[in-house]
Design a protein around this motif. Structure first.
Motif, PDB file in Angstrom:
ATOM      1  N   ARG A 147       0.833  -1.216   0.000  1.00  0.00           N
ATOM      2  CA  ARG A 147       0.000   0.000   0.000  1.00  0.00           C
ATOM      3  C   ARG A 147       0.860   1.256   0.000  1.00  0.00           C
ATOM      4  O   ARG A 147       0.417   2.327  -0.370  1.00  0.00           O
ATOM      5  CB  ARG A 147      -0.920   0.009   1.232  1.00  0.00           C
ATOM      6  CG  ARG A 147      -2.177  -0.826   1.020  1.00  0.00           C
ATOM      7  CD  ARG A 147      -3.082  -0.701   2.216  1.00  0.00           C
ATOM      8  NE  ARG A 147      -3.715   0.617   2.285  1.00  0.00           N
ATOM      9  CZ  ARG A 147      -4.439   1.021   3.321  1.00  0.00           C
ATOM     10  NH1 ARG A 147      -4.615   0.235   4.347  1.00  0.00           N
ATOM     11  NH2 ARG A 147      -4.987   2.214   3.309  1.00  0.00           N
ATOM     12  N   ASN A 150       4.558   3.838  -4.334  1.00  0.00           N
ATOM     13  CA  ASN A 150       4.208   5.101  -4.988  1.00  0.00           C
ATOM     14  C   ASN A 150       4.588   5.090  -6.463  1.00  0.00           C
ATOM     15  O   ASN A 150       4.797   6.129  -7.068  1.00  0.00           O
ATOM     16  CB  ASN A 150       4.902   6.261  -4.256  1.00  0.00           C
ATOM     17  CG  ASN A 150       4.180   7.565  -4.434  1.00  0.00           C
ATOM     18  OD1 ASN A 150       2.967   7.604  -4.640  1.00  0.00           O
ATOM     19  ND2 ASN A 150       4.928   8.660  -4.403  1.00  0.00           N
ATOM     20  N   LYS A 151       4.712   3.872  -7.012  1.00  0.00           N
ATOM     21  CA  LYS A 151       4.863   3.720  -8.456  1.00  0.00           C
ATOM     22  C   LYS A 151       6.082   4.440  -9.034  1.00  0.00           C
ATOM     23  O   LYS A 151       5.995   5.029 -10.107  1.00  0.00           O
ATOM     24  CB  LYS A 151       3.608   4.252  -9.143  1.00  0.00           C
ATOM     25  CG  LYS A 151       2.786   3.191  -9.850  1.00  0.00           C
ATOM     26  CD  LYS A 151       1.671   3.843 -10.653  1.00  0.00           C
ATOM     27  CE  LYS A 151       0.809   2.818 -11.354  1.00  0.00           C
ATOM     28  NZ  LYS A 151      -0.256   3.424 -12.129  1.00  0.00           N
ATOM     29  N   CYS A 152       7.182   4.430  -8.340  1.00  0.00           N
ATOM     30  CA  CYS A 152       8.360   5.050  -8.957  1.00  0.00           C
ATOM     31  C   CYS A 152       9.001   4.098  -9.947  1.00  0.00           C
ATOM     32  O   CYS A 152       9.757   4.508 -10.823  1.00  0.00           O
ATOM     33  CB  CYS A 152       9.377   5.485  -7.903  1.00  0.00           C
ATOM     34  SG  CYS A 152      10.243   4.142  -7.057  1.00  0.00           S
ATOM     35  N   PHE A 153       8.715   2.808  -9.802  1.00  0.00           N
ATOM     36  CA  PHE A 153       9.316   1.750 -10.612  1.00  0.00           C
ATOM     37  C   PHE A 153      10.834   1.664 -10.412  1.00  0.00           C
ATOM     38  O   PHE A 153      11.538   1.116 -11.248  1.00  0.00           O
ATOM     39  CB  PHE A 153       8.975   1.910 -12.105  1.00  0.00           C
ATOM     40  CG  PHE A 153       7.499   1.780 -12.401  1.00  0.00           C
ATOM     41  CD1 PHE A 153       6.803   0.628 -12.054  1.00  0.00           C
ATOM     42  CD2 PHE A 153       6.801   2.815 -13.009  1.00  0.00           C
ATOM     43  CE1 PHE A 153       5.445   0.513 -12.316  1.00  0.00           C
ATOM     44  CE2 PHE A 153       5.445   2.711 -13.269  1.00  0.00           C
ATOM     45  CZ  PHE A 153       4.757   1.552 -12.928  1.00  0.00           C
ATOM     46  N   GLU A 166      10.916  -3.104 -22.817  1.00  0.00           N
ATOM     47  CA  GLU A 166       9.705  -2.457 -22.322  1.00  0.00           C
ATOM     48  C   GLU A 166       9.128  -3.332 -21.231  1.00  0.00           C
ATOM     49  O   GLU A 166       8.860  -4.518 -21.459  1.00  0.00           O
ATOM     50  CB  GLU A 166       8.683  -2.330 -23.465  1.00  0.00           C
ATOM     51  CG  GLU A 166       8.769  -1.029 -24.246  1.00  0.00           C
ATOM     52  CD  GLU A 166       8.553   0.202 -23.361  1.00  0.00           C
ATOM     53  OE1 GLU A 166       7.472   0.311 -22.771  1.00  0.00           O
ATOM     54  OE2 GLU A 166       9.479   1.027 -23.280  1.00  0.00           O
ATOM     55  N   CYS A 167       8.921  -2.778 -20.058  1.00  0.00           N
ATOM     56  CA  CYS A 167       8.374  -3.573 -18.972  1.00  0.00           C
ATOM     57  C   CYS A 167       6.863  -3.669 -19.135  1.00  0.00           C
ATOM     58  O   CYS A 167       6.152  -2.674 -19.045  1.00  0.00           O
ATOM     59  CB  CYS A 167       8.714  -2.941 -17.633  1.00  0.00           C
ATOM     60  SG  CYS A 167       8.024  -3.869 -16.257  1.00  0.00           S
ATOM     61  N   GLU A 170       4.732  -2.440 -16.279  1.00  0.00           N
ATOM     62  CA  GLU A 170       4.491  -1.006 -16.125  1.00  0.00           C
ATOM     63  C   GLU A 170       3.313  -0.563 -16.980  1.00  0.00           C
ATOM     64  O   GLU A 170       2.797   0.525 -16.826  1.00  0.00           O
ATOM     65  CB  GLU A 170       5.747  -0.212 -16.522  1.00  0.00           C
ATOM     66  CG  GLU A 170       6.842  -0.274 -15.491  1.00  0.00           C
ATOM     67  CD  GLU A 170       8.029   0.596 -15.871  1.00  0.00           C
ATOM     68  OE1 GLU A 170       7.856   1.524 -16.684  1.00  0.00           O
ATOM     69  OE2 GLU A 170       9.124   0.334 -15.366  1.00  0.00           O
ATOM     70  N   ASP A 171       2.953  -1.415 -17.922  1.00  0.00           N
ATOM     71  CA  ASP A 171       1.831  -1.062 -18.779  1.00  0.00           C
ATOM     72  C   ASP A 171       0.546  -1.070 -17.967  1.00  0.00           C
ATOM     73  O   ASP A 171       0.473  -1.692 -16.924  1.00  0.00           O
ATOM     74  CB  ASP A 171       1.749  -2.062 -19.928  1.00  0.00           C
ATOM     75  CG  ASP A 171       0.902  -1.521 -21.049  1.00  0.00           C
ATOM     76  OD1 ASP A 171      -0.274  -1.908 -21.124  1.00  0.00           O
ATOM     77  OD2 ASP A 171       1.408  -0.675 -21.805  1.00  0.00           O
ATOM     78  N   THR A 175      -0.729  -2.218 -13.974  1.00  0.00           N
ATOM     79  CA  THR A 175      -0.706  -1.099 -13.047  1.00  0.00           C
ATOM     80  C   THR A 175      -1.627  -0.021 -13.589  1.00  0.00           C
ATOM     81  O   THR A 175      -1.186   0.926 -14.212  1.00  0.00           O
ATOM     82  CB  THR A 175       0.709  -0.511 -12.894  1.00  0.00           C
ATOM     83  OG1 THR A 175       1.169  -0.095 -14.176  1.00  0.00           O
ATOM     84  CG2 THR A 175       1.678  -1.498 -12.326  1.00  0.00           C
ATOM     85  N   GLU A 177      -3.778   3.031 -14.632  1.00  0.00           N
ATOM     86  CA  GLU A 177      -3.360   4.413 -14.460  1.00  0.00           C
ATOM     87  C   GLU A 177      -4.024   5.071 -13.259  1.00  0.00           C
ATOM     88  O   GLU A 177      -3.493   5.994 -12.682  1.00  0.00           O
ATOM     89  CB  GLU A 177      -3.649   5.227 -15.725  1.00  0.00           C
ATOM     90  CG  GLU A 177      -5.080   5.115 -16.188  1.00  0.00           C
ATOM     91  CD  GLU A 177      -5.459   6.256 -17.110  1.00  0.00           C
ATOM     92  OE1 GLU A 177      -5.573   7.384 -16.606  1.00  0.00           O
ATOM     93  OE2 GLU A 177      -5.651   6.022 -18.313  1.00  0.00           O
ATOM     94  N   LYS A 178      -5.195   4.578 -12.891  1.00  0.00           N
ATOM     95  CA  LYS A 178      -5.866   5.211 -11.764  1.00  0.00           C
ATOM     96  C   LYS A 178      -5.237   4.811 -10.441  1.00  0.00           C
ATOM     97  O   LYS A 178      -5.579   5.339  -9.411  1.00  0.00           O
ATOM     98  CB  LYS A 178      -7.337   4.814 -11.755  1.00  0.00           C
ATOM     99  CG  LYS A 178      -8.072   5.378 -12.933  1.00  0.00           C
ATOM    100  CD  LYS A 178      -9.483   4.865 -12.972  1.00  0.00           C
ATOM    101  CE  LYS A 178     -10.075   5.174 -14.327  1.00  0.00           C
ATOM    102  NZ  LYS A 178     -11.430   4.700 -14.463  1.00  0.00           N
ATOM    103  N   ILE A 180      -2.685   4.344  -7.566  1.00  0.00           N
ATOM    104  CA  ILE A 180      -1.541   4.415  -6.681  1.00  0.00           C
ATOM    105  C   ILE A 180      -2.106   3.982  -5.345  1.00  0.00           C
ATOM    106  O   ILE A 180      -3.031   4.633  -4.865  1.00  0.00           O
ATOM    107  CB  ILE A 180      -0.985   5.837  -6.492  1.00  0.00           C
ATOM    108  CG1 ILE A 180      -0.902   6.547  -7.820  1.00  0.00           C
ATOM    109  CG2 ILE A 180       0.349   5.798  -5.787  1.00  0.00           C
ATOM    110  CD1 ILE A 180      -0.740   8.030  -7.638  1.00  0.00           C
TER     111      ILE A 180
END
Lengths: 258, 678
Positions: A147, A150-153, A166-167, A170-171, A175, A177-178, A180
């Motif tokens: 939880r 924070n999606k920094c990857f 291309e990961c 990450e697409d 994950t 887009e809405k 986090i």
């Protein structure tokens, strides 16, 4: 270190040195002024090598490599992502303190050019604690940890064996887009996806701004790989058991029953 | 073949993370975190990891352009600069120098901003210089100057980790300042209580100890309410109040009017929650307040900042480590642009332009006559352009067509200008309207310094050459200064500019490039042997005693009505930065949040018959935009949220240009709006 670089007959040296009051990765060409080289800050050199290798297509590169770098490089060589004949490893033994921090069980490079090999770490208290938990408590623990994501990857970007151009994770399929935080799929698929390559260098955990204990997760998966398939990554000869499922002995009859 | 790693400072928020730009054959190709950097410690956020992505974008401006026959046409530097100089001279002689407005840039370096204000004051002859701090923390600068004597963050970023309590309000910290948010989470793991007060659920509020949701525009009420609880329960720090502050009796009198029951009525925060939060904050040994635009962007923004300062002082949470009032500045160098004097009333180092002694000092230092009267603010300049009192604008690296409230108003104002010149890295919505456009170098293509939100002066280093004919802004400013006939623009390097700035701005007195090269210096740093300052106001406030401000709740400038029943609030998301000029040209960031959206609570969505992803039209008294609905419980019923990054549905078409009377900051956070199916 300059000596080691020249002795090994390389055209480039990938190392770290003092710059602007910090420690920076540096790619030196033969004859460059080396400055003050440093070996005490653990940059993930295999990851930086992969990036450098995209641009430096000719000549030999000497790399200051810890044991985990060496193992990561082996995984990359095995997959034809690096050319072993263009690499010379300058072995760097981690300090006892670094070994402790990584709970590292395999800290000694095959050739030691710098430092002295420290004793491998024994039991991993963090993994042991997790294994003591009930499955539902353990899931609860990981959900609470993820939880914070924070999606920094950073875990994929700094991973030496995350080599896809291309990961796909990450697409937005995994994950959205809405989202986090990005949801369990991202972390769990990643955990399995790297099962046969991860060298437990701990860079994912060190890069994580919110301290998700990713190295513990990695160690648990590696432990499973060892127990289920007697497989340990980080060796350029050993083939991944995950690539051999459809080979070898015919399957049992009941495998046909659905 | 060469691959270099150039240490530099992130061009996005004001946290000031350092990282290495990876450069292959003089071309920026990637970002590697810096493990030894005190601020980022080897981590970055998604924007930082993608900070290289826009640098080589094909949309970069590469040649100067002059409008000919209604079309921007490529030309030479000589012609473009010549045109700006002749137009500024014409406007100045026809209407006076105060009919010219210069906008400096929070994306440019300290050295550049120093030159921009010098250009306005010395070469053009007006104090009309301002920048987008007017839109973000003008109320902080004004409010904290009055309460404490210094308008900046009182403490530093690393200190968040050791706080016992962090009160976060009006800051979506994990999205807008991710690495500061991460520090708050670390504090929480060490046992700190994190209290978030925000009309939206944010990634931080979702993992906080307590999350209170106030109605937008009611912040004085809940802050006064907390002070009321703290005083009535005897939780205030009497010794600190007695020895270090003034005005306590007046404050106590005012907050008597804000018992928790009344706060619940005004702000919608359940009274028990308010009491509990007040107790958590007041009983912590070391409590930090962090805030951002949710506090400042109101028509009573200055009062709100002062209310937070009251709260910190009443509990003695100022002047020690891991305490204080901490405005989180949102752009890489918005702190530095303020420090460098890109403000209409202040010379570099927060020295008043209307103080005779200071005025004389600067005339002597710069060797010329300077205007004596303070200039106009950015928000005021657009109003004055509309009335015809401002005739020309010179804009460095700002995009008011997207960033300023009520875009229709800005558009009308710009169309009335006789001359507009824009210096930028991309063809922004504002640049498209200009008479002259100059191509600038971006952060990766020049040297200089940025000052982070915690007053740390951080180096920006050149990693690659600018594209085409583009030039760094400091060179452009020097050229303009010289061609306008002014002396004092003969700089060969940013380092030389810093030498001059340090000589005239005492808070930067001890700053030089050799020091920044080896250490992290935070201002105030008056002399070369001064170590810099982490915690402000340790022994006493800059103005002696801290001043309590008895402030009252006032409703927002615009209230909801039958036609416009929703409160619209605006802000950022994690993936984009401001007007999207850079991030929307970064593939991975754009993929994460490709389209404009409005957050609507499920209760409201049901009543409106709107489903998730439905196309909706959102309108205010000033305009309408069409975008998709994001139905989410993260926003409170009756309130909607739109990120302002998207030109195709620009939130600022809707926002209200109502200004705080002191700081002249617009009320971006509250306006009345309607939502309907599109």
């Amino acid at each position: 270190m300059r000596l080691a670089f020249e002795e090994k007959g390389a055209d480039y040296l990938l190392a770290t040195r003092d710059e602007h009051g910090n420690v920076a990765p540096v790619l030196l060409k033969k004859g460059d002024e080396p400055g003050t080289l440093r070996v005490d800050v653990p940059y993930q050199m295999a990851m930086i090598l992969t990036k450098v290798n995209k641009f430096v297509k000719e000549g030999k590169i000497a790399v200051v490599a810890r044991r985990c770098d060496e193992r990561a490089i082996a995984e990359l060589v095995k997959r034809d992502l690096l050319d072993q004949s263009r690499l010379n490893l300058i072995g760097l033994a981690c300090s006892a303190e670094q070994v402790k921090e990584c709970r590292c069980t395999d800290p000694c490079p095959s050739v030691v050019d710098f430092g002295e090999c420290a004793e491998p770490s024994g039991d991993d208290a963090s993994v042991a604690r997790l294994l003591d938990m009930s499955l539902s408590d353990r899931l609860g623990f990981w959900i609470a940890q993820f939880r914070k994501c924070n999606k920094c990857f950073g875990c994929t970007l700094n991973c030496p064996v995350c080599f896809c151009d291309e990961c796909l994770l990450e697409d937005k399929t995994f994950t959205p887009e809405k989202g986090i935080p990005p949801g369990l799929a991202f972390h769990l698929i990643r955990a399995i996806h790297l099962a046969d390559k991860c060298v437990e260098c701990g860079e994912c955990e060190r890069s994580c701004p919110v301290d998700i204990p990713l190295l513990s997760l990695r160690k648990m998966v590696s432990q499973d790989m060892k127990e289920l398939f007697d497989y340990v990554s980080g060796d350029s000869e050993r083939r991944s058991p995950l690539l051999t499922t459809l080979e070898g002995d015919p399957m049992e009859d009941d495998a046909n029953v659905c | 073949m060469s691959v270099d790693h150039i240490l530099t400072t992130c061009p996005y928020c004001g946290t000031g993370c350092n990282f290495f730009l990876q450069v292959a054959n003089r071309r920026v190709v990637g970002v590697v975190p810096c493990k030894t950097d005190e601020t980022s410690k080897g981590s970055l956020c998604i924007k930082g990891y993608n900070a290289h992505a826009f640098v080589n974008h094909p949309d970069r401006l590469t040649h100067p352009m002059v409008k000919k026959g209604g079309q921007l046409t490529e030309t030479t530097w000589d012609e473009a600069i010549g045109k700006i100089v002749s137009e500024l001279k014409r406007v100045a002689s026809a209407y006076g120098t105060d009919s010219i407005m210069v906008l400096a840039s929070a994306k440019c370096t300290n050295e550049e901003n120093y030159l921009f204000q010098k250009l306005a004051r010395m070469a053009i002859g007006t104090n009309n210089v301002d920048h987008c701090a007017r839109l973000c923390h003008a109320s902080t600068v004004a409010g904290l100057l009055q309460s404490f004597g210094s308008g900046a963050m009182t403490n530093t970023i690393p200190e968040f980790e050791n706080a016992d309590c962090v009160l976060v309000t009006g800051s979506n910290t994990l999205e807008a300042h991710p690495l500061i948010g991460a520090r708050v989470l670390k504090a929480k793991e060490k046992g700190a209580k994190v209290v978030v007060v925000d009309p939206r659920d944010t990634p931080l509020s979702r993992v906080a100890t307590m999350s209170l949701r106030q109605q937008s525009g009611t912040d004085v009420a809940w802050i006064n309410g907390m002070i009321n609880v703290i005083i009535s329960e005897g939780l205030h720090d009497k010794e600190f109040v007695d020895s270090r502050t003034s005005g306590f009796d007046e404050l106590r009198e005012v907050v008597r009017g804000y018992p928790p029951e009344k706060v619940e009525e005004i702000a919608g925060i359940p009274k028990d929650d308010l009491v509990k939060a007040a107790r958590i904050y007041a009983s912590a040994e070391k409590a930090m307040i962090a805030y951002a635009m949710g506090i400042t962007q109101h028509s009573n923004g200055t009062n709100l900042v002062r209310a937070l300062a009251n709260l910190a002082m009443i509990t003695g949470n100022v002047g020690r480590e891991s305490t204080g009032v901490n405005p989180l500045r949102g752009q890489c160098n918005v702190q530095g642009a303020c420090d460098a004097g890109a403000l209409p009333n202040l010379y570099p180092g927060y020295q008043s332009v209307e103080d005779d002694e200071t005025h004389a000092k600067f005339e002597k230092a710069w060797g010329g006559k300077l205007p004596g009267k303070k200039g106009m603010t950015l928000t005021c300049a657009f109003n004055q352009a509309l009335t015809g009192d401002v005739k020309a604008m010179l804009i460095f690296g700002e995009n008011p067509m997207m960033s300023d409230p009520d875009t229709g108003h800005v558009e009308a104002a710009i169309s009335k200008l006789e001359f507009l010149a824009v210096v930028d890295i991309f063809p922004t919505e504002t640049a498209k309207l200009a008479d002259v456009v100059l191509p600038a170098a971006c952060y990766a293509e020049k040297d200089g310094t940025f000052t982070a939100t915690d007053r740390a002066i951080r180096a920006v280093r050149k990693a690659a050459d600018p594209p085409g004919d583009a030039r760094p802004d400091w060179k452009i400013a020097c050229d303009l200064g010289k061609k306008l006939g002014s002396e004092g623009f003969e700089f060969e390097s940013p380092e030389q500019i810093m030498v001059e700035m340090a000589a005239v701005a005492p808070i930067y007195g001890g700053v030089d490039y050799a020091r920044i090269e080896r250490e992290m210096v935070r201002w105030p740093c008056p002399t070369k042997d001064h170590p810099g300052t982490k915690v402000l106001h340790t022994e006493s406030f800059k103005i002696g005693k801290g001043v309590f401000a008895p402030v009252e709740h006032t409703p927002p400038a615009e209230e909801t009505s039958e036609d416009f029943p929703f409160i619209l609030t605006t802000g950022r998301n994690l993936f984009h930065f401001h007007t999207g000029t850079m991030t929307r040209r970064s593939v991975k960031l754009q993929r994460e949040a490709p389209n404009p959206y409005v957050e609507v609570n499920p209760v409201d969505a049901r009543a409106l018959g709107i489903s998730d992803d439905a196309s909706v039209r959102v309108s205010s008294r000033r305009g309408s935009i069409t975008l998709s609905a994001r139905v989410t419980p993260w926003i409170r019923p009756g309130t909607i949220f739109i990120p302002f990054h998207y030109v195709e549905a620009a939130a600022n078409r809707l926002t209200n240009n109502a200004l705080d009377p002191i700081a002249q900051i617009p009320e971006f956070k509250v306006c009345a709006a309607s939502v309907e199916k599109a």
